[in-house]
Design an enzyme around this catalytic site. Structure first.
Site, PDB file in Angstrom:
ATOM      1  N   HIS A 164       0.835  -1.213   0.000  1.00 31.11           N
ATOM      2  CA  HIS A 164       0.000   0.000   0.000  1.00 31.11           C
ATOM      3  C   HIS A 164       0.870   1.263   0.000  1.00 31.11           C
ATOM      4  O   HIS A 164       0.430   2.328   0.421  1.00 31.11           O
ATOM      5  CB  HIS A 164      -0.951   0.026   1.205  1.00 31.11           C
ATOM      6  CG  HIS A 164      -1.664  -1.267   1.422  1.00 31.11           C
ATOM      7  ND1 HIS A 164      -2.803  -1.621   0.725  1.00 31.11           N
ATOM      8  CD2 HIS A 164      -1.382  -2.322   2.231  1.00 31.11           C
ATOM      9  CE1 HIS A 164      -3.201  -2.823   1.108  1.00 31.11           C
ATOM     10  NE2 HIS A 164      -2.350  -3.273   2.016  1.00 31.11           N
ATOM     11  N   SER A 294      18.203  19.671 -14.082  1.00 32.97           N
ATOM     12  CA  SER A 294      17.180  20.713 -14.188  1.00 32.97           C
ATOM     13  C   SER A 294      17.840  22.000 -14.645  1.00 32.97           C
ATOM     14  O   SER A 294      18.937  22.345 -14.206  1.00 32.97           O
ATOM     15  CB  SER A 294      16.493  20.932 -12.827  1.00 32.97           C
ATOM     16  OG  SER A 294      15.727  22.123 -12.828  1.00 32.97           O
TER      17      SER A 294
END
Length: 492
Positions: A164, A294
């Site tokens: 999960h 970036s």
């Protein structure tokens, strides 16, 4: 009204036309050639040669010189002439028949004798599918090979397991990699099955009845059957589809694309896992010395290879529905609404799969693991996981199980509050050490908290899996792995 605003001298250059990123950035030269016009139309010409040879062998009036003339022109294709013919006749096959006839005047009368367009079109597609799978399978094997080495190297390194997307019992880095490998083995099986199930359409005529060939051979059905078999043999196929319509069933395309689409799902799952692990700084894909993560944030090390794999894999996944819908609407013996769709779907399936596997191989060749970061995460969660072991140790030392459980429960909630509300490290073990109740087992805590005791049989499972499942598959590709597994460099 839209207009091309580039200077006139640039408007006819390749940079003013749409170019697929699959050809300009991603897919290999080999796979691009497999779906090129040169491969397609030279294979058409080979198909006409196979047909002429087989018809000659079976008694039709075709000369050796005619066949030799055709053989001399296999790769000598006048694409400009073919384009002019197609503009006039609006039929791609007949345009190339005329173009070849101009190049081979002696053989002109026997080119395409008795055949329909799908004789060259569909049989060529089957050759291209076969050759495409022969390119993909060794690439997949190379990924499996590299990832199996990684799994073996890290089979015993504990790492947090997740269910999960919440921390669960520990697993190992290698065991998690074995889960990726297990899916890839299923993809190898599916792609191999699709490859081995491929047959040849052969010579079937306009609706699949072979009526035109029955006429050529004056009703001799055995000769027509022999012709069908011989052409398939010349093309390198030992099996034929005994019944077809005008085309081979588009269910064949669906089976091939389904296998490729399934590979896309596997890669997306694996690379999503890598992206999550990269965000936690537990594991990273390769990052080159001069690579920029970036344009605005120089410190970033984005998992762009895994992101690319996910992007391409999503495209692969969607192509399944396209192939399924194309097969579903092939009315009766065939309709032509498959043609334009298949030009896109089949090529993009193979080109995207090729690009995905090349990128995935590059990732697997340079995966980096950060054990200290992994250990820090384990240290945050392991005290909670160890509570049951602490209780068992206390019971063995003479304690009451229920009393111990309550004390651990209280201390766990206190430690959890410190982590969640104050943002501090998990101090459950310090709390246990400070409680005199747990004095009998204090000297056992280091052993109780040894992460390697929480991974079950994970290392043994990895070894068994590699030996029993992976090694036999890699044996199939031992001759090709040397060539395919060499270091891969990518356009960023």
């Amino acid at each position: 009204m839209f207009s091309i605003d580039a200077p006139p001298e640039l408007q006819n250059t390749e940079f003013c036309n749409y170019r697929s990123p699959l050809s300009t950035r991603y897919a290999s030269k080999e796979m691009q050639y497999n779906f090129s016009d040169q491969k397609k139309f030279s294979t058409w010409r080979k198909m006409w040669i196979y047909l002429a040879k087989a018809e000659k062998e079976l008694g039709l009036d075709i000369t050796h010189d005619q066949i030799a003339e055709l053989e001399s022109a296999v790769h000598d294709i006048d694409f400009a002439s073919a384009a002019e013919h197609e503009k006039r006749v609006r039929h791609d096959v007949m345009a190339h028949v005329h173009t070849l006839a101009e190049r081979c005047p002696c053989a002109a009368p026997i080119i395409h004798l008795g055949a329909t367009s799908c004789y060259v079109g569909d049989n060529t597609d089957l050759i291209v599918l076969r050759d495409g799978l022969d390119l993909l399978l060794p690439r997949l094997a190379a990924v499996i090979s590299r990832l199996s080495k990684f799994a073996d190297e890290y089979k015993s390194l504990p790492i947090l397991g997740f269910t999960h997307l919440q921390p669960a019992q520990l697993t190992t880095v290698g065991k998690r990699a074995s889960l990726w490998l297990s899916d890839l083995l299923m993809d190898e099986r599916a792609l191999s099955r699709a490859r081995n199930d491929l047959r040849f359409r052969g010579v079937k005529g306009t609706t699949g009845t072979q009526a035109s060939f029955m006429q050529l051979f004056k009703g001799d059905g055995e000769k027509v059957k022999a012709l069908d078999k011989r052409v398939a043999e010349l093309a390198g196929f030992d099996k034929r589809y005994i019944v077809t319509g005008q085309t081979y069933s588009r269910k064949v395309d669906l089976e091939v694309v389904a296998a490729i689409s399934g590979l896309g799902a596997t890669v997306h799952k694996m690379c999503s896992d890598i992206r999550i692990l990269a965000s936690r700084k537990e594991l990273e894909e390769p990052f080159e010395a001069s690579q920029i993560g970036s344009s605005a944030m120089p410190y970033k090390r984005n998992p762009m290879r895994s992101e690319r794999c996910c992007a391409l894999a999503r495209h692969l996944i969607t192509l399944y529905a396209n192939a399924a819908n194309t097969h579903a609407v092939q009315w009766m013996e065939r309709t032509l609404d498959d043609s334009a769709n298949r030009r896109l779907t089949l090529a993009e399936a193979f080109l995207a799969a090729d690009a995905t596997l090349l990128t995935l191989l590059n990732i697997c060749q340079g995966l980096v693991v950060y054990p200290k970061v992994i250990a820090r995460y384990i240290a945050q969660e392991l005290p909670f996981m160890a509570t049951e072991n602490i209780i068992m140790a206390m019971v063995q030392a003479g304690g009451d199980r229920q009393i111990c459980h309550e004390k651990i429960r209280v201390l766990s909630h206190e430690a959890g509050a410190v982590v969640k509300q104050e943002g501090k490290d998990n101090d459950l073990i310090d709390r246990v050490k400070s409680d005199k109740y747990f004095a009998p087992i204090i000297n056992q805590l280091d052993k109780i908290l040894d992460a390697s005791t929480f991974i079950g049989r994970a290392p043994e499972q990895v070894v068994e899996f590699l030996d029993e499942e992976v090694v036999p598959i890699l044996q199939k590709y031992k001759d090709s792995l040397v060539l395919v597994e060499k270091p891969v460099s990518l356009m960023i």
